[in-house]
Design a protein around this motif. Structure first.
Motif, PDB file in Angstrom:
ATOM      1  N   THR A  32       0.832  -1.197   0.000  1.00 55.15           N
ATOM      2  CA  THR A  32       0.000   0.000   0.000  1.00 55.15           C
ATOM      3  C   THR A  32       0.867   1.247   0.000  1.00 55.15           C
ATOM      4  OG1 THR A  32      -1.681  -1.184   1.277  1.00 55.15           O
ATOM      5  CG2 THR A  32      -1.847   1.213   1.233  1.00 55.15           C
ATOM      6  N   VAL A  33       0.523   2.198  -0.844  1.00 53.98           N
ATOM      7  CA  VAL A  33       1.229   3.473  -0.901  1.00 53.98           C
ATOM      8  C   VAL A  33       0.329   4.545  -0.272  1.00 53.98           C
ATOM      9  CG1 VAL A  33       2.262   5.202  -2.426  1.00 53.98           C
ATOM     10  CG2 VAL A  33       2.492   2.765  -2.958  1.00 53.98           C
ATOM     11  N   ILE A  34       0.907   5.346   0.591  1.00 57.25           N
ATOM     12  CA  ILE A  34       0.151   6.297   1.408  1.00 57.25           C
ATOM     13  C   ILE A  34       0.487   7.741   1.035  1.00 57.25           C
ATOM     14  CG2 ILE A  34      -0.189   7.122   3.782  1.00 57.25           C
ATOM     15  CD1 ILE A  34       0.573   4.254   4.697  1.00 57.25           C
ATOM     16  N   ALA A  35      -0.536   8.597   1.129  1.00 51.66           N
ATOM     17  CA  ALA A  35      -0.371  10.052   1.017  1.00 51.66           C
ATOM     18  C   ALA A  35      -1.135  10.692   2.167  1.00 51.66           C
ATOM     19  CB  ALA A  35      -0.904  10.563  -0.317  1.00 51.66           C
ATOM     20  N   SER A  36      -0.806  11.931   2.452  1.00 56.61           N
ATOM     21  CA  SER A  36      -1.542  12.670   3.475  1.00 56.61           C
ATOM     22  C   SER A  36      -1.946  14.030   2.939  1.00 56.61           C
ATOM     23  CB  SER A  36      -0.698  12.839   4.746  1.00 56.61           C
ATOM     24  OG  SER A  36       0.359  13.732   4.506  1.00 56.61           O
ATOM     25  N   ASN A 102      -6.139  11.325  -5.763  1.00 57.69           N
ATOM     26  CA  ASN A 102      -6.261  11.739  -7.165  1.00 57.69           C
ATOM     27  C   ASN A 102      -5.043  12.503  -7.679  1.00 57.69           C
ATOM     28  OD1 ASN A 102      -8.785  10.585  -7.443  1.00 57.69           O
ATOM     29  ND2 ASN A 102      -9.881  12.479  -7.005  1.00 57.69           N
ATOM     30  N   ASN A 103      -4.296  13.107  -6.778  1.00 60.71           N
ATOM     31  CA  ASN A 103      -3.144  13.913  -7.170  1.00 60.71           C
ATOM     32  C   ASN A 103      -1.811  13.265  -6.789  1.00 60.71           C
ATOM     33  OD1 ASN A 103      -4.287  16.534  -8.317  1.00 60.71           O
ATOM     34  ND2 ASN A 103      -5.518  16.179  -6.492  1.00 60.71           N
ATOM     35  N   SER A 104      -1.828  11.948  -6.645  1.00 57.09           N
ATOM     36  CA  SER A 104      -0.606  11.208  -6.316  1.00 57.09           C
ATOM     37  C   SER A 104      -0.742   9.783  -6.845  1.00 57.09           C
ATOM     38  CB  SER A 104      -0.390  11.189  -4.798  1.00 57.09           C
ATOM     39  OG  SER A 104      -1.328  10.322  -4.167  1.00 57.09           O
ATOM     40  N   LYS A 105       0.248   8.981  -6.549  1.00 60.13           N
ATOM     41  CA  LYS A 105       0.205   7.566  -6.912  1.00 60.13           C
ATOM     42  C   LYS A 105      -0.174   6.703  -5.714  1.00 60.13           C
ATOM     43  CE  LYS A 105       3.399   8.121 -10.686  1.00 60.13           C
ATOM     44  NZ  LYS A 105       4.676   7.802 -11.282  1.00 60.13           N
ATOM     45  N   ALA A 106      -0.670   7.323  -4.665  1.00 63.30           N
ATOM     46  CA  ALA A 106      -1.070   6.605  -3.453  1.00 63.30           C
ATOM     47  C   ALA A 106      -2.418   5.924  -3.658  1.00 63.30           C
ATOM     48  CB  ALA A 106      -1.158   7.575  -2.277  1.00 63.30           C
ATOM     49  N   SER A 107      -2.629   4.861  -2.902  1.00 63.75           N
ATOM     50  CA  SER A 107      -3.929   4.196  -2.893  1.00 63.75           C
ATOM     51  C   SER A 107      -4.665   4.424  -1.566  1.00 63.75           C
ATOM     52  CB  SER A 107      -3.767   2.691  -3.140  1.00 63.75           C
ATOM     53  OG  SER A 107      -2.898   2.126  -2.165  1.00 63.75           O
ATOM     54  N   LEU A 108      -3.958   4.914  -0.552  1.00 64.39           N
ATOM     55  CA  LEU A 108      -4.532   5.176   0.764  1.00 64.39           C
ATOM     56  C   LEU A 108      -4.126   6.579   1.196  1.00 64.39           C
ATOM     57  CD1 LEU A 108      -5.942   4.152   3.411  1.00 64.39           C
ATOM     58  CD2 LEU A 108      -3.685   3.317   4.113  1.00 64.39           C
ATOM     59  N   ALA A 109      -5.103   7.347   1.691  1.00 57.98           N
ATOM     60  CA  ALA A 109      -4.792   8.709   2.141  1.00 57.98           C
ATOM     61  C   ALA A 109      -5.524   9.031   3.431  1.00 57.98           C
ATOM     62  CB  ALA A 109      -5.167   9.731   1.071  1.00 57.98           C
TER      63      ALA A 109
END
Length: 173
Positions: A32-36, A102-109
Motif C-alpha cells: 500500500t502506498v500512502i499520502a496525506s 487523485n493527485n498522487s500515486k497513493a492508494s490510501l490517504a
C-alpha cells in the motif's frame, strides 16, 4: 512532562514513533502506498512517517493545505463544499483525502483539518478536528474529535497520533 490538559507529550511522541513504524511494516506487507492531506497538523503525519527509515517504500507525498485556496488548487476540494460546510468539516476532510489520492500515486490517504487554537467558535470550538480516510478514490471513514482547548501543540500532537491510528486500523483490515 505534562502540559496543559494533562497531555504527556513524551509518551505521545513515543506512541507516534511506534505506530508510524507499524504503519510502514503493514503498508509494506500489503503493498500500500500512502499520502496525506493536512491542514492544522501542518505536515506532522507526513513527518512522523518519514522520520522512520524505509518509509520511502510506502509513502508517496504529503500535501500541507492550510488555506482554502490551497485545498481547492492542490487537492481539488470543491469551493461549494468549503462555502457550505467550512474548512473544518467532515465533508471537506473527505474531499481532501480523495484529492490526495487523485493527485498522487497513493492508494490510501489520510486527511486532517481542524482548529488547533487559539480561537474557534461555539459551533467549531478550539480542539475540533475532522479526519478522513480514503482508499482507491473512495471515502472509507470520516469522523470528528472534540478535545477542547488543550493548547495548540497538544491538539496538533493528539490529531497526529489519532490520524496515524486511523491509518493503522485501515491497514489492519
Amino acid at each position: 512532562m505534562l502540559y496543559s490538559g494533562g497531555v504527556n507529550l513524551i509518551d505521545m511522541r513515543r506512541d507516534i514513533i511506534n505506530i508510524a513504524q507499524e504503519i510502514i511494516d503493514l503498508a509494506n506487507l500489503t503493498k500500500t502506498v500512502i499520502a496525506s492531506a493536512e491542514s492544522c497538523t501542518g505536515g506532522m503525519v507526513s513527518s512522523a512517517i518519514t522520520d522512520i527509515p524505509g518509509s520511502s517504500t510506502i509513502f508517496e507525498c504529503g500535501f500541507v493545505t492550510y488555506s482554502n485556496m490551497s485545498k481547492i488548487e492542490l487537492l481539488g476540494v470543491n469551493e461549494k463544499t468549503l462555502n457550505l460546510y467550512g474548512a473544518v468539516s467532515e465533508e471537506v476532510a473527505g474531499e481532501m483525502a480523495v484529492g490526495a489520492i487523485n493527485n498522487s500515486k497513493a492508494s490510501l490517504a489520510i486527511s486532517i483539518t481542524g482548529i488547533a487554537g487559539p480561537g474557534g467558535s461555539n459551533v467549531k470550538p478550539e480542539g475540533m478536528v475532522c479526519f478522513s480516510i480514503a482508499f482507491e478514490n473512495e471515502i472509507k471513514l470520516t469522523e470528528t474529535k472534540k478535545w477542547g482547548a488543550l493548547g495548540r501543540n497538544n491538539i496538533r500532537q493528539k490529531a497526529t497520533l489519532h490520524g496515524l491510528k486511523l491509518l493503522y486500523r485501515t491497514l489492519k483490515k
